[in-house]
Design a protein around this motif. Structure first.
Motif, PDB file in Angstrom:
ATOM      1  N   TRP A 185      -9.779   4.821   4.421  1.00 25.90           N
ATOM      2  CA  TRP A 185      -9.140   3.488   4.599  1.00 25.90           C
ATOM      3  C   TRP A 185     -10.254   2.223   4.370  1.00 25.90           C
ATOM      4  O   TRP A 185     -10.883   2.305   5.151  1.00 25.90           O
ATOM      5  CB  TRP A 185      -8.480   3.477   5.822  1.00 25.90           C
ATOM      6  CG  TRP A 185      -8.063   2.204   6.370  1.00 25.90           C
ATOM      7  CD1 TRP A 185      -8.157   1.632   7.529  1.00 25.90           C
ATOM      8  CD2 TRP A 185      -7.231   1.108   5.845  1.00 25.90           C
ATOM      9  NE1 TRP A 185      -7.558   0.432   7.971  1.00 25.90           N
ATOM     10  CE2 TRP A 185      -6.955   0.098   6.691  1.00 25.90           C
ATOM     11  CE3 TRP A 185      -6.799   0.895   4.590  1.00 25.90           C
ATOM     12  CZ2 TRP A 185      -6.231  -0.903   6.330  1.00 25.90           C
ATOM     13  CZ3 TRP A 185      -6.167  -0.082   4.143  1.00 25.90           C
ATOM     14  CH2 TRP A 185      -5.724  -1.057   5.086  1.00 25.90           C
ATOM     15  N   GLN A 339      -1.652  -1.678   6.479  1.00 27.26           N
ATOM     16  CA  GLN A 339      -1.895  -0.814   5.132  1.00 27.26           C
ATOM     17  C   GLN A 339      -0.917  -0.197   4.516  1.00 27.26           C
ATOM     18  O   GLN A 339      -0.822  -0.218   3.541  1.00 27.26           O
ATOM     19  CB  GLN A 339      -3.064   0.408   5.719  1.00 27.26           C
ATOM     20  CG  GLN A 339      -3.365   1.264   4.641  1.00 27.26           C
ATOM     21  CD  GLN A 339      -4.483   2.553   4.806  1.00 27.26           C
ATOM     22  OE1 GLN A 339      -4.466   2.821   6.217  1.00 27.26           O
ATOM     23  NE2 GLN A 339      -4.872   3.190   3.905  1.00 27.26           N
ATOM     24  N   SER A 364       2.465   6.501   7.154  1.00 29.65           N
ATOM     25  CA  SER A 364       1.844   7.106   5.931  1.00 29.65           C
ATOM     26  C   SER A 364       0.402   7.081   5.969  1.00 29.65           C
ATOM     27  O   SER A 364      -0.269   6.472   7.092  1.00 29.65           O
ATOM     28  CB  SER A 364       2.391   6.164   4.746  1.00 29.65           C
ATOM     29  OG  SER A 364       1.725   6.752   3.419  1.00 29.65           O
ATOM     30  N   THR A 365      -0.062   8.077   5.324  1.00 26.69           N
ATOM     31  CA  THR A 365      -1.791   8.189   5.240  1.00 26.69           C
ATOM     32  C   THR A 365      -2.148   7.707   3.809  1.00 26.69           C
ATOM     33  O   THR A 365      -1.386   7.782   2.800  1.00 26.69           O
ATOM     34  CB  THR A 365      -1.833   9.528   5.654  1.00 26.69           C
ATOM     35  OG1 THR A 365      -1.281  10.376   4.510  1.00 26.69           O
ATOM     36  CG2 THR A 365      -1.243   9.714   6.951  1.00 26.69           C
ATOM     37  N   ASN A 366      -3.614   7.794   3.671  1.00 23.09           N
ATOM     38  CA  ASN A 366      -4.330   7.538   2.387  1.00 23.09           C
ATOM     39  C   ASN A 366      -3.843   9.141   1.530  1.00 23.09           C
ATOM     40  O   ASN A 366      -3.637   9.045   0.348  1.00 23.09           O
ATOM     41  CB  ASN A 366      -5.646   7.382   2.666  1.00 23.09           C
ATOM     42  CG  ASN A 366      -5.898   6.126   2.820  1.00 23.09           C
ATOM     43  OD1 ASN A 366      -5.419   5.226   2.065  1.00 23.09           O
ATOM     44  ND2 ASN A 366      -7.067   6.018   3.928  1.00 23.09           N
ATOM     45  N   LYS A 367      -3.883  10.221   2.294  1.00 24.90           N
ATOM     46  CA  LYS A 367      -3.600  11.371   1.609  1.00 24.90           C
ATOM     47  C   LYS A 367      -2.299  11.367   0.893  1.00 24.90           C
ATOM     48  O   LYS A 367      -2.090  11.964  -0.285  1.00 24.90           O
ATOM     49  CB  LYS A 367      -3.895  12.461   2.512  1.00 24.90           C
ATOM     50  CG  LYS A 367      -3.450  13.998   1.782  1.00 24.90           C
ATOM     51  CD  LYS A 367      -3.609  14.910   2.841  1.00 24.90           C
ATOM     52  CE  LYS A 367      -3.452  16.292   1.927  1.00 24.90           C
ATOM     53  NZ  LYS A 367      -3.511  17.546   3.091  1.00 24.90           N
ATOM     54  N   LYS A 369      -0.892   8.903  -0.152  1.00 25.85           N
ATOM     55  CA  LYS A 369      -0.882   7.737  -1.184  1.00 25.85           C
ATOM     56  C   LYS A 369       0.605   6.859  -0.837  1.00 25.85           C
ATOM     57  O   LYS A 369       0.812   6.355  -1.771  1.00 25.85           O
ATOM     58  CB  LYS A 369      -0.666   8.357  -2.527  1.00 25.85           C
ATOM     59  CG  LYS A 369      -1.841   9.367  -2.894  1.00 25.85           C
ATOM     60  CD  LYS A 369      -1.690   9.788  -4.308  1.00 25.85           C
ATOM     61  CE  LYS A 369      -2.885  10.638  -4.525  1.00 25.85           C
ATOM     62  NZ  LYS A 369      -2.597  11.267  -5.944  1.00 25.85           N
ATOM     63  N   GLY A 370       0.764   6.583   0.259  1.00 28.71           N
ATOM     64  CA  GLY A 370       1.526   5.405   0.665  1.00 28.71           C
ATOM     65  C   GLY A 370       3.132   6.024   0.918  1.00 28.71           C
ATOM     66  O   GLY A 370       4.010   5.230   1.300  1.00 28.71           O
ATOM     67  N   GLU A 389       5.971  15.382   4.665  1.00 28.94           N
ATOM     68  CA  GLU A 389       5.856  14.211   3.695  1.00 28.94           C
ATOM     69  C   GLU A 389       7.018  14.168   2.650  1.00 28.94           C
ATOM     70  O   GLU A 389       7.321  14.979   2.173  1.00 28.94           O
ATOM     71  CB  GLU A 389       4.510  14.767   2.908  1.00 28.94           C
ATOM     72  CG  GLU A 389       3.950  13.324   2.037  1.00 28.94           C
ATOM     73  CD  GLU A 389       2.731  13.944   1.381  1.00 28.94           C
ATOM     74  OE1 GLU A 389       2.526  13.570   0.136  1.00 28.94           O
ATOM     75  OE2 GLU A 389       1.785  14.519   2.117  1.00 28.94           O
ATOM     76  N   ARG A 393       8.227   5.916  -1.296  1.00 29.78           N
ATOM     77  CA  ARG A 393       7.075   5.085  -0.673  1.00 29.78           C
ATOM     78  C   ARG A 393       7.550   4.130   0.456  1.00 29.78           C
ATOM     79  O   ARG A 393       8.584   3.640   0.474  1.00 29.78           O
ATOM     80  CB  ARG A 393       6.545   3.988  -1.734  1.00 29.78           C
ATOM     81  CG  ARG A 393       5.881   4.584  -2.916  1.00 29.78           C
ATOM     82  CD  ARG A 393       5.534   3.794  -3.864  1.00 29.78           C
ATOM     83  NE  ARG A 393       4.302   2.932  -3.420  1.00 29.78           N
ATOM     84  CZ  ARG A 393       3.120   3.045  -3.246  1.00 29.78           C
ATOM     85  NH1 ARG A 393       2.495   4.321  -3.658  1.00 29.78           N
ATOM     86  NH2 ARG A 393       2.330   2.244  -2.832  1.00 29.78           N
TER      87      ARG A 393
END
Length: 476
Positions: A185, A339, A364-367, A369-370, A389, A393
């Motif tokens: 992040w 973020q 959400s997480t970076n993994k 991707k939003g 997941e 988005r």
């Protein structure tokens, strides 16, 4: 004329006094005239010569002519003087009139100029008023987040000033386990940003909708919003309000809780005895949270308030009975403070929700991707029990909530006629697009949560606390 005749006679007498005696006779000549006769004896002549040849008569005629010329000149001068005086007076009046008219014209021009200035000022004031309304309708801009130290022990419960006599001081909290930084992040100045969802407006049906089924099912209908209260300050532009679906002592099931979430130090939790007291604006309890809250993602469940700690991914459970933090845990890899917010912004990265199956976190997480990630949490210690997941988005939707283990997203927070456009079922791990009409009556909906006991959606729409009755059935 009598004066002139006497003047003439005096001149004759003066002229003849040295030559002999003279006599004067006056007689009536008729027709209202008076005839004067002068007789002068001549010392040298025995008789009276002809009138045309006498030098004395010629002299008298000459004197008489001179006298008449003098009288005419004097009379003409008087007339001229009077005429000149009248003309002068008239000319003076005309000049004064002309001056007054000129002054009046100048004042009229000045009045027109001032009227134009007043109109310009009124127009400018209206523009400023509209600009102020536009600025008030925008969410407050928050400062870029400072770097969070590994052990943030700067806050001590009870160190802040008292809010009022109703405020209950929080008790001692457990050890502060601060959020860990996600190495993926990029934390440099995330800032605040609004993103408008791209949606197609649809008209909500006027009918009462499909029949409701008992127990769980799919969301098939949302009623028109019912207004319960309007916030009375800018701090209430957006916020969160709720009722505990499984309330515990000392508070009953009718207790209503509210948090105004505009500002950098969101810590006041207002409690109202029931909906009527909420609408009247009379809280019966005001609690001061020991740690400030981030955005509008809080929820109430089983006698505890669950919320995200400001500037972190740490989740807190605040126990209403002991008025202290009963549990804390970092939500693994969750984005925070701008973020992965909803499209309306507001640092809504982590949204906590309640449904028939318990406590959930929407984030959400970076993994991912939003994309929206759903985690079911243990309500006692906040441990993650399961994670799903989705394929939608988080920044593309306005809000989300859970019903019967299913995630639902709202397409727009500003469109008056929008839709609930996506559903994800955690039981099957499958998602699909749907189209359930939904209304944002006040065009700035910053919070939507479900209450399984009341079977209602609670929302905060541009200062207004509203609720929606819903019906469950089978999605076609």
């Amino acid at each position: 004329m009598y004066f002139l005749a006497m003047l003439w006679a005096s001149c004759l007498l003066m002229g003849t006094h040295a030559q002999g005696s003279a006599s004067f006779r006056r007689a009536n000549a008729g027709s209202g005239r008076c005839q004067y006769t002068f007789m002068v004896d001549s010392p040298t002549e025995a008789s009276c010569p002809s009138a045309g040849s006498s030098p004395e008569v010629e002299a008298l005629k000459s004197r008489l002519g001179l006298l008449e010329a003098l009288v005419a000149r004097l009379a003409g001068g008087e007339a001229m003087s009077e005429s000149s005086h009248g003309s002068g007076s008239q000319s003076g009046l005309q000049d004064a009139y002309n001056q007054a008219m000129g002054e009046n014209a100048r004042l009229q021009r000045e009045k027109q100029r001032l009227d134009r200035q007043v109109q310009d000022l009124q127009q400018r004031m209206e523009e400023l008023r509209q600009e102020a309304e536009r600025l008030r309708s925008r969410p407050c801009m928050q400062q870029p987040p400072p770097r969070v130290p590994q052990n943030d022990n700067s806050f001590r419960p009870g160190s802040g000033p008292a809010v009022s006599q109703l405020v209950s001081r929080p008790g001692t909290t457990q050890g502060d386990k601060s959020s860990l930084r996600d190495p993926a992040w990029h934390y440099e100045n995330p800032g605040y940003q609004e993103v408008t969802a791209v949606i197609t407006e649809v008209s909500a049906p006027n009918q009462e909708g499909p029949a409701d089924i008992p127990g769980c099912g799919d969301l098939v209908w949302v009623k028109e919003p019912e207004v319960h209260r309007k916030a009375d300050s800018i701090a209430g532009k957006y916020g969160v309000w709720m009722q505990d679906p499984e309330a515990k002592e000392p508070y009953g099931a009718e207790m209503v809780w509210r948090i105004d979430s505009v500002g950098s130090e969101v810590r006041q939790l207002f409690g109202y005895e029931n909906m009527d007291q909420l609408s009247r604006g009379f809280p019966t309890k005001v609690l001061l949270l020991p740690e400030s809250m981030e955005s509008t993602g809080a929820t109430m469940y089983r006698g505890s308030l669950y919320y995200q700690r400001r500037l972190s991914r740490t989740l807190l459970r605040y126990d209403l009975l002991s008025e202290s933090i009963a549990a804390r845990r970092d939500l693994p890899h969750a984005g925070f403070h701008g973020q992965f917010p909803y499209s309306w912004g507001g640092y809504t990265d982590i949204d906590l929700a309640i449904d028939e199956n318990g406590l959930w976190a929407i984030y959400s997480t970076n993994k991912a991707k939003g994309a929206i990630v759903i985690s079911q949490l243990d309500p006692h210690n906040l441990e993650v029990k399961g994670t799903w997941e989705t394929k939608i988005r988080k920044t593309s939707v306005a809000n989300a909530f859970m019903i019967c283990g299913k995630l639902y997203t709202v397409a727009s927070y500003t469109s008056p006629n929008t839709t609930i456009n996506y559903m994800y079922d955690t039981a099957t791990s499958q998602g699909k697009t749907i189209s359930v009409p939904f209304k944002n009556r006040y065009r700035y909906n910053s919070m939507v949560d479900y209450n399984p006991t009341q079977r209602k959606l609670y929302a905060w729409d541009n200062f207004y606390m509203v609720s929606y009755n819903v019906r469950l059935g089978k999605q076609e």
